[in-house]
Design an enzyme around this catalytic site. Structure first.
Site, PDB file in Angstrom:
ATOM      1  N   ASP A  66       0.569  -0.909   0.092  1.00  0.00           N
ATOM      2  CA  ASP A  66      -0.143  -0.343   0.528  1.00  0.00           C
ATOM      3  C   ASP A  66       0.909   1.020  -0.261  1.00  0.00           C
ATOM      4  O   ASP A  66       0.582   2.312  -0.599  1.00  0.00           O
ATOM      5  CB  ASP A  66      -0.872   0.298   1.469  1.00  0.00           C
ATOM      6  CG  ASP A  66      -1.868   0.971   1.513  1.00  0.00           C
ATOM      7  OD1 ASP A  66      -2.860   1.316   0.305  1.00  0.00           O
ATOM      8  OD2 ASP A  66      -1.684   2.418   2.010  1.00  0.00           O
ATOM      9  N   GLU A 118      -2.212  -5.437  -3.770  1.00  0.00           N
ATOM     10  CA  GLU A 118      -0.417  -4.903  -3.184  1.00  0.00           C
ATOM     11  C   GLU A 118       0.498  -5.408  -2.697  1.00  0.00           C
ATOM     12  O   GLU A 118       1.329  -5.083  -3.089  1.00  0.00           O
ATOM     13  CB  GLU A 118      -1.562  -3.695  -2.149  1.00  0.00           C
ATOM     14  CG  GLU A 118      -2.281  -2.836  -2.825  1.00  0.00           C
ATOM     15  CD  GLU A 118      -3.073  -2.130  -1.677  1.00  0.00           C
ATOM     16  OE1 GLU A 118      -3.106  -1.261  -1.036  1.00  0.00           O
ATOM     17  OE2 GLU A 118      -3.622  -2.348  -0.141  1.00  0.00           O
TER      18      GLU A 118
END
Length: 219
Positions: free
Chosen positions: A40, A112
């Site tokens: 992220d 991610e």
């Protein structure tokens, strides 16, 4: 996993990094949540850097809106589907039976994690090349993910001379394989709405949708 490497355009030196990135918490073993956390941050930085270089005349608010649209759950899950990520996921039987391989939150989190796995395996430049290629076409991503509530709320606040919305995760419940998150969105320092979802991004989207409805009805 070779097919996934081909789709990513990256060959892992240590395939265990990719295997871990594809392991959902429902397996009840070491899972991809730590990699998701790292991915992220890596993704947000790389997309921010890409947009900063691509749009030298855009102001901070416009850059933030573009980044939010690119790294939202809808965009990430659409990209994950384009890579055929779902079939490669390792998950518990219960999660699989409820359609986990195609749930937007699971796909977005896994993507991610995969990007973080590329970073851990090959370093920043390797991760950056993959991200640049995946996010090269903003227009295509916009077509894939459709309307984005966080972007819509951001555009509304800008158009009305308000500060950018601020999001905070204020609640978390449920077992690891079926987490529920509650997000709160504030505008001008004042809480406007909350929303729930199966991921932090989904909760923020739900909060943004509710906030947009309340703000529009108040005017």
């Amino acid at each position: 996993m070779h097919e996934l490497e081909e789709a990513l355009g990256y060959r892992f030196d240590n395939i265990s990094h990719l295997r871990l990135a594809l392991t959902h918490p429902s397996t009840k073993r070491e899972d991809n949540q730590r990699l998701e956390f790292l991915g992220d941050a890596i993704l947000e930085f790389c997309v921010s850097d890409m947009l900063y270089a691509k749009y030298p005349r855009l102001r901070e608010g416009d850059l933030t809106a573009r980044r939010a649209a690119l790294v939202c759950e809808r965009s990430l899950s659409a990209l994950a589907r384009s890579l055929n990520l779902g079939p490669h996921l390792l998950m518990g039987h219960g999660e699989e039976q409820t359609g986990g391989r195609d749930k937007p939150g699971i796909l977005a989190d896994a993507l991610e994690a995969v990007l973080a796995a590329v970073y851990v395996d090959g370093g920043y430049q390797a991760a950056r090349r993959v991200i640049d290629r995946l996010f090269a076409s903003e227009d295509q991503l916009a077509v894939w993910h459709g309307p984005d509530d966080k972007s819509a709320l951001q555009e509304y606040t800008q158009a009305n001379g308000l500060e950018l919305p601020q999001y905070e995760i204020v609640g978390e419940s449920g077992p690891d394989h079926d987490r529920r998150f509650t997000a709160r969105v504030s505008v001008m320092g004042r809480p406007v709405a909350t929303g729930e979802g199966s991921s932090k991004k989904a909760a923020e989207q739900a909060a943004a949708k509710e906030a947009l409805s309340r703000l529009r009805n108040a005017h």
